[in-house]
Design a protein around this motif. Structure first.
Motif, PDB file in Angstrom:
ATOM      1  N   ASP A 186     -43.792   0.282  25.082  1.00  0.00           N
ATOM      2  CA  ASP A 186     -43.564  -0.995  25.230  1.00  0.00           C
ATOM      3  C   ASP A 186     -44.547  -1.888  25.195  1.00  0.00           C
ATOM      4  O   ASP A 186     -45.537  -1.922  25.814  1.00  0.00           O
ATOM      5  N   PRO A 187     -44.479  -2.724  24.090  1.00  0.00           N
ATOM      6  CA  PRO A 187     -45.549  -3.592  23.879  1.00  0.00           C
ATOM      7  C   PRO A 187     -46.199  -4.374  24.961  1.00  0.00           C
ATOM      8  O   PRO A 187     -47.174  -4.910  24.947  1.00  0.00           O
ATOM      9  N   ARG A 188     -45.241  -4.899  26.047  1.00  0.00           N
ATOM     10  CA  ARG A 188     -45.441  -5.567  27.090  1.00  0.00           C
ATOM     11  C   ARG A 188     -46.587  -4.706  28.194  1.00  0.00           C
ATOM     12  O   ARG A 188     -47.363  -5.622  28.796  1.00  0.00           O
ATOM     13  N   THR A 189     -46.697  -3.542  28.083  1.00  0.00           N
ATOM     14  CA  THR A 189     -47.260  -2.802  28.835  1.00  0.00           C
ATOM     15  C   THR A 189     -48.419  -2.047  28.100  1.00  0.00           C
ATOM     16  O   THR A 189     -49.678  -2.026  28.673  1.00  0.00           O
ATOM     17  N   ARG A 190     -48.078  -1.787  26.820  1.00  0.00           N
ATOM     18  CA  ARG A 190     -49.058  -1.000  26.016  1.00  0.00           C
ATOM     19  C   ARG A 190     -50.488  -1.969  25.826  1.00  0.00           C
ATOM     20  O   ARG A 190     -51.446  -1.436  25.830  1.00  0.00           O
ATOM     21  N   LYS A 191     -50.105  -3.251  25.903  1.00  0.00           N
ATOM     22  CA  LYS A 191     -51.472  -4.045  25.416  1.00  0.00           C
ATOM     23  C   LYS A 191     -52.503  -3.945  26.695  1.00  0.00           C
ATOM     24  O   LYS A 191     -53.543  -4.448  26.469  1.00  0.00           O
ATOM     25  N   TRP A 192     -51.994  -3.608  27.590  1.00  0.00           N
ATOM     26  CA  TRP A 192     -52.732  -3.542  29.129  1.00  0.00           C
ATOM     27  C   TRP A 192     -53.193  -2.054  29.514  1.00  0.00           C
ATOM     28  O   TRP A 192     -54.221  -1.893  30.425  1.00  0.00           O
ATOM     29  N   ILE A 193     -52.992  -1.151  28.531  1.00  0.00           N
ATOM     30  CA  ILE A 193     -53.222   0.091  28.793  1.00  0.00           C
ATOM     31  C   ILE A 193     -54.599   0.384  28.178  1.00  0.00           C
ATOM     32  O   ILE A 193     -54.850   0.138  26.710  1.00  0.00           O
ATOM     33  N   ARG A 194     -55.512   1.107  28.815  1.00  0.00           N
ATOM     34  CA  ARG A 194     -56.713   1.667  28.464  1.00  0.00           C
ATOM     35  C   ARG A 194     -56.754   3.013  28.163  1.00  0.00           C
ATOM     36  O   ARG A 194     -56.168   3.777  29.057  1.00  0.00           O
ATOM     37  N   GLN A 195     -57.645   3.430  27.188  1.00  0.00           N
ATOM     38  CA  GLN A 195     -57.779   4.918  27.139  1.00  0.00           C
ATOM     39  C   GLN A 195     -59.143   5.236  26.849  1.00  0.00           C
ATOM     40  O   GLN A 195     -60.065   4.637  26.119  1.00  0.00           O
ATOM     41  N   CYS A 196     -59.771   6.270  27.815  1.00  0.00           N
ATOM     42  CA  CYS A 196     -61.175   6.479  27.472  1.00  0.00           C
ATOM     43  C   CYS A 196     -61.342   7.267  26.315  1.00  0.00           C
ATOM     44  O   CYS A 196     -60.391   8.115  26.041  1.00  0.00           O
ATOM     45  N   ALA A 197     -62.609   6.979  25.503  1.00  0.00           N
ATOM     46  CA  ALA A 197     -62.640   7.691  24.122  1.00  0.00           C
ATOM     47  C   ALA A 197     -62.997   8.951  24.268  1.00  0.00           C
ATOM     48  O   ALA A 197     -62.956   9.791  23.641  1.00  0.00           O
ATOM     49  N   ALA A 198     -63.618   9.309  25.466  1.00  0.00           N
ATOM     50  CA  ALA A 198     -64.078  10.806  25.761  1.00  0.00           C
ATOM     51  C   ALA A 198     -63.005  11.782  26.386  1.00  0.00           C
ATOM     52  O   ALA A 198     -62.576  12.677  25.745  1.00  0.00           O
ATOM     53  N   CYS A 199     -62.525  11.294  27.425  1.00  0.00           N
ATOM     54  CA  CYS A 199     -61.577  12.199  28.233  1.00  0.00           C
ATOM     55  C   CYS A 199     -59.999  12.127  27.656  1.00  0.00           C
ATOM     56  O   CYS A 199     -59.171  12.937  28.045  1.00  0.00           O
ATOM     57  N   GLY A 200     -59.806  10.879  27.268  1.00  0.00           N
ATOM     58  CA  GLY A 200     -58.626  10.598  26.634  1.00  0.00           C
ATOM     59  C   GLY A 200     -57.589  10.355  28.091  1.00  0.00           C
ATOM     60  O   GLY A 200     -56.269  10.195  28.128  1.00  0.00           O
ATOM     61  N   GLN A 201     -57.978   9.997  29.445  1.00  0.00           N
ATOM     62  CA  GLN A 201     -57.223   9.495  30.364  1.00  0.00           C
ATOM     63  C   GLN A 201     -56.907   8.084  30.062  1.00  0.00           C
ATOM     64  O   GLN A 201     -57.747   7.171  29.511  1.00  0.00           O
ATOM     65  N   TYR A 202     -55.872   7.849  30.689  1.00  0.00           N
ATOM     66  CA  TYR A 202     -55.152   6.410  30.602  1.00  0.00           C
ATOM     67  C   TYR A 202     -55.150   5.680  31.992  1.00  0.00           C
ATOM     68  O   TYR A 202     -55.617   6.415  32.824  1.00  0.00           O
ATOM     69  N   GLY A 203     -55.460   4.395  31.879  1.00  0.00           N
ATOM     70  CA  GLY A 203     -55.582   3.574  32.956  1.00  0.00           C
ATOM     71  C   GLY A 203     -55.403   1.990  32.281  1.00  0.00           C
ATOM     72  O   GLY A 203     -54.972   1.874  31.139  1.00  0.00           O
ATOM     73  N   ARG A 204     -55.293   1.094  33.303  1.00  0.00           N
ATOM     74  CA  ARG A 204     -54.890  -0.114  32.920  1.00  0.00           C
ATOM     75  C   ARG A 204     -56.069  -1.381  32.833  1.00  0.00           C
ATOM     76  O   ARG A 204     -56.882  -0.788  34.004  1.00  0.00           O
ATOM     77  N   ASP A 205     -55.786  -2.253  32.485  1.00  0.00           N
ATOM     78  CA  ASP A 205     -56.954  -3.170  32.427  1.00  0.00           C
ATOM     79  C   ASP A 205     -57.080  -3.812  33.783  1.00  0.00           C
ATOM     80  O   ASP A 205     -56.130  -4.036  34.177  1.00  0.00           O
ATOM     81  N   PRO A 206     -58.163  -4.102  34.065  1.00  0.00           N
ATOM     82  CA  PRO A 206     -58.468  -4.873  35.666  1.00  0.00           C
ATOM     83  C   PRO A 206     -57.781  -6.198  35.623  1.00  0.00           C
ATOM     84  O   PRO A 206     -57.376  -6.418  36.716  1.00  0.00           O
ATOM     85  N   GLY A 207     -57.459  -6.695  34.452  1.00  0.00           N
ATOM     86  CA  GLY A 207     -56.847  -8.109  34.441  1.00  0.00           C
ATOM     87  C   GLY A 207     -55.610  -8.167  34.078  1.00  0.00           C
ATOM     88  O   GLY A 207     -54.771  -9.051  33.844  1.00  0.00           O
ATOM     89  N   THR A 208     -54.797  -6.914  34.166  1.00  0.00           N
ATOM     90  CA  THR A 208     -53.425  -6.808  34.137  1.00  0.00           C
ATOM     91  C   THR A 208     -52.508  -8.001  34.975  1.00  0.00           C
ATOM     92  O   THR A 208     -52.717  -8.012  36.135  1.00  0.00           O
ATOM     93  N   PRO A 209     -51.856  -8.698  34.359  1.00  0.00           N
ATOM     94  CA  PRO A 209     -50.984  -9.694  35.244  1.00  0.00           C
ATOM     95  C   PRO A 209     -49.860  -9.409  35.859  1.00  0.00           C
ATOM     96  O   PRO A 209     -49.532  -7.902  35.856  1.00  0.00           O
ATOM     97  N   ASP A 210     -49.368 -10.028  36.817  1.00  0.00           N
ATOM     98  CA  ASP A 210     -48.251  -9.546  37.692  1.00  0.00           C
ATOM     99  C   ASP A 210     -46.973  -9.638  36.967  1.00  0.00           C
ATOM    100  O   ASP A 210     -45.924  -8.857  37.411  1.00  0.00           O
ATOM    101  N   ASP A 211     -46.777 -10.367  35.858  1.00  0.00           N
ATOM    102  CA  ASP A 211     -45.575 -10.459  35.555  1.00  0.00           C
ATOM    103  C   ASP A 211     -45.004  -9.610  34.369  1.00  0.00           C
ATOM    104  O   ASP A 211     -44.059  -9.673  33.521  1.00  0.00           O
ATOM    105  N   ILE A 212     -45.582  -8.002  34.578  1.00  0.00           N
ATOM    106  CA  ILE A 212     -45.203  -7.265  33.407  1.00  0.00           C
ATOM    107  C   ILE A 212     -44.084  -6.229  34.126  1.00  0.00           C
ATOM    108  O   ILE A 212     -44.207  -6.273  35.306  1.00  0.00           O
TER     109      ILE A 212
END
Ligand SMILES: [Zn+2]
Length: 68
Positions: A14-40
Protein backbone atom coordinates in the motif's frame (compact mmCIF):
# COMPACT_ATOMS: atom_id res chain seq x y z
CA UNK A 1 -13.54 -19.24 7.40
CA UNK A 2 -10.64 -17.13 6.34
CA UNK A 3 -9.75 -14.19 8.49
CA UNK A 4 -8.32 -11.25 6.65
CA UNK A 5 -5.26 -10.17 8.51
CA UNK A 6 -3.19 -7.25 7.48
CA UNK A 7 0.34 -8.50 7.14
CA UNK A 8 3.59 -6.61 6.76
CA UNK A 9 3.33 -7.41 3.07
CA UNK A 10 -0.05 -5.74 2.90
CA UNK A 11 1.43 -2.51 4.27
CA UNK A 12 4.42 -2.75 1.95
CA UNK A 13 2.10 -2.98 -1.03
CA UNK A 14 0.00 0.00 0.00
CA UNK A 15 1.71 3.21 -1.15
CA UNK A 16 0.05 5.17 1.69
CA UNK A 17 1.88 3.14 4.31
CA UNK A 18 4.88 2.02 2.28
CA UNK A 19 6.33 5.52 2.12
CA UNK A 20 6.59 5.59 5.91
CA UNK A 21 8.14 2.16 6.26
CA UNK A 22 11.85 2.02 6.93
CA UNK A 23 14.10 -0.99 6.63
CA UNK A 24 17.47 -1.47 8.24
CA UNK A 25 20.19 -2.08 5.66
CA UNK A 26 21.95 -4.59 7.90
CA UNK A 27 19.37 -6.74 9.71
CA UNK A 28 16.45 -6.18 7.34
CA UNK A 29 14.03 -5.34 10.15
CA UNK A 30 11.11 -3.13 9.27
CA UNK A 31 9.96 -0.13 11.21
CA UNK A 32 8.15 3.12 10.63
CA UNK A 33 9.37 6.65 10.23
CA UNK A 34 9.17 8.62 13.48
CA UNK A 35 7.25 11.29 11.55
CA UNK A 36 4.46 9.00 10.36
CA UNK A 37 1.27 11.11 10.28
CA UNK A 38 -2.00 10.16 11.95
CA UNK A 39 -4.13 10.06 8.82
CA UNK A 40 -2.75 6.85 7.33
CA UNK A 41 -4.69 3.57 7.33
CA UNK A 42 -2.94 2.23 10.37
CA UNK A 43 -4.91 -0.64 11.85
CA UNK A 44 -2.11 -2.80 13.23
CA UNK A 45 0.42 -0.63 11.41
CA UNK A 46 1.97 0.77 14.58
CA UNK A 47 2.17 -2.69 16.15
CA UNK A 48 3.84 -4.26 13.14
CA UNK A 49 6.14 -1.37 12.42
CA UNK A 50 7.58 0.12 15.59
CA UNK A 51 9.31 3.48 15.25
CA UNK A 52 12.72 2.93 13.72
CA UNK A 53 15.39 5.58 13.60
CA UNK A 54 17.92 4.96 10.86
CA UNK A 55 21.28 6.66 10.77
CA UNK A 56 22.84 8.14 7.64
CA UNK A 57 24.01 4.68 6.60
CA UNK A 58 20.48 3.26 6.86
CA UNK A 59 21.22 1.24 9.98
CA UNK A 60 18.84 0.81 12.90
CA UNK A 61 19.77 1.65 16.47
CA UNK A 62 20.66 -1.97 17.20
CA UNK A 63 22.93 -2.39 14.18
CA UNK A 64 24.56 1.05 14.12
CA UNK A 65 26.98 0.34 17.01
CA UNK A 66 28.14 -2.86 15.30
CA UNK A 67 29.39 -1.03 12.21
CA UNK A 68 31.56 1.68 13.69
ZN1 LIG B 1 19.35 -3.34 12.05
Amino acid sequence: MKTETKTQEWFLRDPRTRKWIRQCAACGQYGRDPGTPDDIPKINFEDMFPVMELDVRGLCQICAPRFK
